[in-house]
Every structure is written in C-alpha cells, then in structure tokens.
Design an enzyme around this catalytic site. Structure first.
Site, PDB file in Angstrom:
ATOM      1  N   HIS A  25       8.474   7.080   8.922  1.00 20.63           N
ATOM      2  CA  HIS A  25       9.149   7.282   7.636  1.00 20.63           C
ATOM      3  C   HIS A  25      10.595   7.661   7.926  1.00 20.63           C
ATOM      4  O   HIS A  25      10.922   8.142   9.010  1.00 20.63           O
ATOM      5  CB  HIS A  25       8.436   8.345   6.790  1.00 20.63           C
ATOM      6  CG  HIS A  25       7.237   7.801   6.076  1.00 20.63           C
ATOM      7  ND1 HIS A  25       7.278   7.296   4.807  1.00 20.63           N
ATOM      8  CD2 HIS A  25       5.963   7.622   6.499  1.00 20.63           C
ATOM      9  CE1 HIS A  25       6.089   6.858   4.451  1.00 20.63           C
ATOM     10  NE2 HIS A  25       5.249   7.045   5.460  1.00 20.63           N
ATOM     11  N   HIS A  41       3.033   4.233  -3.512  1.00 18.72           N
ATOM     12  CA  HIS A  41       3.397   5.634  -3.798  1.00 18.72           C
ATOM     13  C   HIS A  41       4.672   5.727  -4.642  1.00 18.72           C
ATOM     14  O   HIS A  41       4.825   6.636  -5.446  1.00 18.72           O
ATOM     15  CB  HIS A  41       3.638   6.401  -2.488  1.00 18.72           C
ATOM     16  CG  HIS A  41       2.393   6.821  -1.770  1.00 18.72           C
ATOM     17  ND1 HIS A  41       1.482   7.700  -2.309  1.00 18.72           N
ATOM     18  CD2 HIS A  41       1.911   6.493  -0.545  1.00 18.72           C
ATOM     19  CE1 HIS A  41       0.495   7.901  -1.446  1.00 18.72           C
ATOM     20  NE2 HIS A  41       0.727   7.179  -0.365  1.00 18.72           N
ATOM     21  N   SER A  46       3.976  11.097   8.956  1.00 22.18           N
ATOM     22  CA  SER A  46       3.803  11.186   7.501  1.00 22.18           C
ATOM     23  C   SER A  46       4.925  11.926   6.802  1.00 22.18           C
ATOM     24  O   SER A  46       5.194  11.682   5.635  1.00 22.18           O
ATOM     25  CB  SER A  46       2.485  11.893   7.166  1.00 22.18           C
ATOM     26  OG  SER A  46       1.425  11.331   7.886  1.00 22.18           O
ATOM     27  N   ARG A  79       0.852  -1.202   0.000  1.00 18.68           N
ATOM     28  CA  ARG A  79       0.000   0.000   0.000  1.00 18.68           C
ATOM     29  C   ARG A  79       0.890   1.256   0.000  1.00 18.68           C
ATOM     30  O   ARG A  79       0.897   2.009  -0.961  1.00 18.68           O
ATOM     31  CB  ARG A  79      -0.950  -0.028   1.202  1.00 18.68           C
ATOM     32  CG  ARG A  79      -2.138   0.918   1.071  1.00 18.68           C
ATOM     33  CD  ARG A  79      -1.840   2.341   1.539  1.00 18.68           C
ATOM     34  NE  ARG A  79      -1.337   2.363   2.919  1.00 18.68           N
ATOM     35  CZ  ARG A  79      -0.733   3.415   3.445  1.00 18.68           C
ATOM     36  NH1 ARG A  79      -0.518   4.508   2.728  1.00 18.68           N
ATOM     37  NH2 ARG A  79      -0.276   3.386   4.688  1.00 18.68           N
ATOM     38  N   ASP A  80       1.699   1.447   1.043  1.00 15.38           N
ATOM     39  CA  ASP A  80       2.549   2.651   1.073  1.00 15.38           C
ATOM     40  C   ASP A  80       3.594   2.582  -0.042  1.00 15.38           C
ATOM     41  O   ASP A  80       3.940   3.604  -0.655  1.00 15.38           O
ATOM     42  CB  ASP A  80       3.220   2.784   2.449  1.00 15.38           C
ATOM     43  CG  ASP A  80       3.459   4.238   2.852  1.00 15.38           C
ATOM     44  OD1 ASP A  80       3.725   5.065   1.965  1.00 15.38           O
ATOM     45  OD2 ASP A  80       3.400   4.548   4.051  1.00 15.38           O
ATOM     46  N   HIS A 124       3.744   4.353  12.934  1.00 18.14           N
ATOM     47  CA  HIS A 124       4.101   4.175  11.525  1.00 18.14           C
ATOM     48  C   HIS A 124       5.140   5.242  11.185  1.00 18.14           C
ATOM     49  O   HIS A 124       4.843   6.436  11.210  1.00 18.14           O
ATOM     50  CB  HIS A 124       2.811   4.338  10.699  1.00 18.14           C
ATOM     51  CG  HIS A 124       2.993   4.428   9.210  1.00 18.14           C
ATOM     52  ND1 HIS A 124       2.630   3.391   8.373  1.00 18.14           N
ATOM     53  CD2 HIS A 124       3.464   5.411   8.405  1.00 18.14           C
ATOM     54  CE1 HIS A 124       2.868   3.747   7.102  1.00 18.14           C
ATOM     55  NE2 HIS A 124       3.366   4.968   7.095  1.00 18.14           N
TER      56      HIS A 124
END
Lengths: 354, 354
Positions: free
Chosen positions: A205, A26, A176, A22-23, A203
C-alpha cells in the site's frame, strides 16, 4: 538512458496479481456494478494480466452491515468476471470468519482458478481448514499474512512455512497499513524466501509513497508474485499502481508478459469507470502508514476524534503504539477518551517523534 | 516496528527546499493569487520548512504568451511571500533566457535569500554570469541541471564542478521527466558528491512512482538538500510529496527540523486552497517518464497526436529515442507526421520494449 536495464541477463518472470476489483472495492464502499466489473476485467484480460481478483473488499462472504453491504452478491461478481475473462485467471480473496467453507465451495462451483486465504500475520492456523479444502479440490490456493509489519521476519517465515504445510501453493505478506520502507520488505521477503519453496507474494500500500519501490525490493529479495491495482485503486492511500509497476519491472529486467499499451488502456478505463478519483496520499493516509494502523480504522477514528474533540493524528499514533489489530475497533473509543482526559499522547509532535 | 530506524547513530541534517509555489504553478497555469500564496507560505513557515520557493513555473521573467502568463507579476509574488515568512527563507528559480540579470536585481531588491539558476544538464555555462552576479551581491545561489537523465554521472559531476567555480553554494540535479529509478539517482549523486564540496541537491518527479524512494536514494548517496512539494503539487505527475518525504527521512535517521503536524496542516491547506486536485500518475505521465521526455511537452503532444490521428504514446517514445530537449517543441510535429506516414514507431508495444 537508465543505468539499470539488465538487458543481457535472462529476464526473471514476475507474476502480476491484480486485485483492482477487490481491494479497490474498499474505496467505493463495495458498490461496483456488473458493467464496471465487466469493463475492467475484459480490459485486463486484453492486456494479458495473469490474474484478476474480484469481490467485496474483505473477500468472500464479507458483505454485511458491519463490513458494508456490497452492491452485488458474491455469485453475481464471480459470474460476471468469469464470463469476461479468456486467458486471465479468476482469483478470489477470503478472510476466515467472513468467509466459510461454504464460500470456498461457492468459489469452486464458479470455476475460480485461485483462492487467497488471508489471516492476521500471527494467525496462519486459521487458514488450515480452508487451504486443506482447496488442496483436496485441486484449486490453486495462496496463504497471505495481513498487517505483516507487526511480526518479525523470522515469525513471518514460520507462519508462511505453516501455510505451505496446510497446502498453500504461494505464500506471502500484505503491507496492510502501508508502513514498510524498502529495507523492511527486503528483510522479510528474504526470510520467507529461505523458509519455503513455493512462490512468495508481496502486496503493498502506498501510504508512505513507497508501494512501487517496496514491490521492487520484494522482487529483488526473491518474491515472484506481486500485487498491483490500476491507478492504485485500493483501500486508504491505495495499492501499488499496476501500470507503473509493470514497466518499471520490465526496465529492471523482469518479465511480466503484459502488453504495456493495453495495460495503460485498462488503467484509463479503471480511472474513468470505477473510481470517483484515483487514490492520493492525504494527511490521514500518511499518519496511518507511519503509525502502522489498519487502514480500515480511518473513518471510525475520524468520527470518534471529532466527537471527542481530540486530534485524529494522536489517535492513530496511540493505536499504533498499542499495536491495535483489525477487530480491535473498541480501542479507538478508549484511546480518544484517554486523549481527551489528557492521560496519554500530546498535541504537538515533531517529525522526529514518529 | 521498522527495521530501519537509526536511533542510535547521529541524525544527519537534510535541508528541505519547498517549491510548492513555483513548480506547483505548472499545474494551475501559473494562476495562483495573493491569498493562496500567503496562506501556504504562512503555513510552511509555521511548520519550520527551511526554504519556500515562489514564482512562475519557469521562474523569474517567464510570464509570457509562450510560457503562459502568470496571474501575478514577479514583484507581487515576491512581495506577498516575503511578508508571509518569518523564519523560513525565500527562494526563487530562474532559467537564463526567461530570466535576465534584471531579474536577479529584482530578486535581490526583494531581499530574496536564495536564487536557483537552472540550465539544461550539459549547459551549465549559461549560468556563469548570473551566479557571478549573485556571488558579488552576497546572495546564496544554487546551480541545478535540468533533464539530468540525459547526461552521464561523470558529465553531471563536471557540470556541477563548473557551477561551483561560477559561485554556486549548492549544486545538483532535477529529474525533470521523472525518469529515474533509485539506482540511477545513487550513481549520479555519488559522482557529484565526490566532485564538489558544496551541498548537493536532488529534485524528483513522480512519473514512475519513485519520487520518495529516489529522494531517499539521493540522501543515502550524500545529497543534503532535497526538494519536495505539498501533496506533490508540481508539473506533470507531480514532485516528491513533502509531507511524506519528511517523516520517512526522520524514520530513517535524518533530521529535517520540521514540525510534522504543522507540515500536515500546511499540506491540507495546499490541497484545499491551491489545487483543483492533487497530482496523480495518469497514463501519459507514465509514458512521459518512461520515455524521458520533458513534462512540459504533454499538452502539445496530445494536441498534435489528436490532430494527426496517431497514438500520443508513440510520439512520447519516439521523442525520447530522439533525445528531444526542452525548446525542441518542433520535433513533436515532425514525429507525429512521420508516425502518420508509417515511417517510424509501431502501434503495438509490449512492456518489455520500453
């Protein structure tokens, strides 16, 4: 050799949630095909990864001209991954606005085990209807807050408590823009932990090279669901690297239940089959993380800065200062024009100014 | 937005030592040419990076059939980089055995500002003669301990104190196999910090995704010299990423004196001019870091494992268990043969077994 292995204490379980499909979407403009989804899902299943999340990068219903057309429909993605999984659970992601109550019904019809509803960090109210629908359908539902560095620990805790009232069976925060350092994560997770009794999610990054360290900080502060992707495959500088996080957690005394060798195999398959190249931290990734700007702005910033002849790094820092949020893409033009007119920002910036 | 900026407290200075043109050489089989060295050195100088280190990956005198022939001679590398630098200092690295007292004389004749002498973590005695020579010549000299996870904090502190007696003006540790987690680094740096009064050095590798976090842990425990390379260009999974570490340090209240935008420019030049691709953490990198095996073993392990039909990951874990050190390459054959014969290791390994 490590001083940290906690072999004598009981091993704390951590549930790994894997949004590679899913991620990671991108990073390839949502163009993964059936064979790719099938290959990775089967490999993650063999490694005993607890949950695999699939979909357009922006979740259910997001395939569009504005967010990018996915190669496959939501139905096709759900069907392929559902069939590839034996014990691993199937998860989907949804941002209200892109996804609708129809999207929820679709996911339920494909026997999805877990639906995540994401909202901007101060707008959990937008998840009420969807979380209620999932509670009524008896489907596990998480509520997660995007761009969470823009809210205080106390505010995040309040928003998470509200998500639980709406029916979320797990709540937490997304970094995010990859802005956090470990202490930022600890404070926020601890505040949420003390406000709710459901599992807490983190989550990360990797814009500042801290995704693994931040995830460990989250676990130490009480998070029990951690997101991570094979080779870090994800938006911008990438997510927390799954096959790194898992053995680091195990070394620190946590129990993920995952088979390391098969996880490494899955990561090798992901590297070979899904991605042109694994994510790395480029200069724009660093600036975007420092500025705390939504990674999704990257290409638009680069385009506009080139057209207006301004430094894209200045645009990022100014957008960060203005606390631009996803959806405010118009600010990019305004900032670039202002920079060109010399009314804001500066071209030289020492590291201590960030 | 960060909770961590220490804006009100005095900014602690950190000296950044940049071995992009030395450790990065490992990633391109020591084949950097004059234009490449010149382009990066000039860019680092413009960014006000305090020290740039250049040379064969194994340092002065190491160009050979066994360690790999460098494209340029030590003389050529020193000459090109010396000429490209205005305010940035010129550093070199040397491992006694590869380098000799002749190498030291050569470096001094090229007006090198700083020489680093590296030894295995328990063999600082090997640096005595060279450090003495540099003290006599009035050249700044660091003593650094390789594969430092193989010794206790107390032992590392003793070895560092000895290096200071020999004449080192800075001492510290290299995480040569990328094995450390932040707490491992904190304990070791604190032990060294309390045993010596010269600046303490930390040099990280990113096998477990912890290079930046480990470097921050080192600074917090009292290290004041941190190594980092543009885009992490270095052996194996790469070093600490320079243009990520610097702004993270600044955000935490440290002062590097480096110009961020020009540093990002230098990193972009490094990415474009020096490397086929920036380092990433592949599966072998993870295993090598977990096992605590010298990164330089990688290709030999892969070759031998393929020939003997055994899992290279098993070979790494067994080498780690045997505490193999650089120079013991023969063990690779022994381990692979033993694994083929079924007398050691196992093919299935869950993450909790590492």
């Amino acid at each position: 050799m490590s001083q940290q292995a906690a072999e004598s204490s009981p091993r704390q379980p951590i549930l790994i949630h894997d949004p590679t499909l899913r991620d990671g979407h991108h990073a390839v403009r949502h163009q993964l095909g059936r064979d790719q989804l099938r290959a990775y899902a089967a490999a993650a299943d063999a490694a005993r990864v607890p949950v695999v999340e699939v979909g357009h990068g922006n979740g259910l219903g997001a395939s569009s001209l504005q967010a990018g057309r996915a190669l496959l429909s939501d139905e096709a993605m759900l069907s392929v991954v559902r069939d590839a999984l034996t014990t691993t659970k199937l998860g989907v992601f949804m941002l209200p606005g892109w996804g609708t109550t129809e999207s929820i019904r679709l996911a339920v019809s494909y026997d999805v085990d877990l639906v995540r509803i994401g909202t901007h960090c101060t707008e959990s109210d937008l998840a009420e209807r969807h979380l209620g629908l999932l509670r009524d359908a008896g489907v596990d539902a998480h509520g997660v807050l995007l761009m969470s560095h823009m809210a205080s620990p106390e505010r995040l805790a309040e928003e998470c408590a509200r998500l639980v009232e709406f029916g979320a069976t797990g709540v937490g925060i997304l970094d995010s823009s990859g802005h956090y350092l470990p202490q930022d994560v600890s404070t926020r997770i601890a505040a949420i932990r003390s406000a709710v009794s459901v599992p807490v999610i983190f989550h990360g990054h990797n814009n500042l090279g801290m995704a693994v360290a931040n995830s460990i900080a989250a676990a130490e502060a009480g998070a029990t669901i951690l997101d991570a992707c094979a080779r870090g495959f994800g938006a911008g500088a990438g997510n927390t690297q799954l096959e790194v996080l898992v053995p680091v957690l195990e070394r620190l005394g946590y129990d993920t239940g995952i088979d390391l060798y098969r996880l490494l195999d899955a990561a090798d398959i992901a590297a070979r089959e899904l991605m042109p190249a694994p994510p790395t931290i480029d200069s724009i990734g660093v600036v975007s993380g420092l500025a705390g700007v939504f990674s999704g702005f990257k290409n638009r910033v680069l385009d506009v800065a080139a057209r207006e002849g301004v430094d894209p790094r200045d645009v990022f820092f100014e957008l960060g200062r203005l606390q631009a949020v996803a959806g405010q893409e118009d600010l990019i033009e305004d900032v670039a024009l202002a920079l060109r007119a010399g009314s804001t920002g500066q071209r030289e910036r020492t590291a201590s100014h960030v």
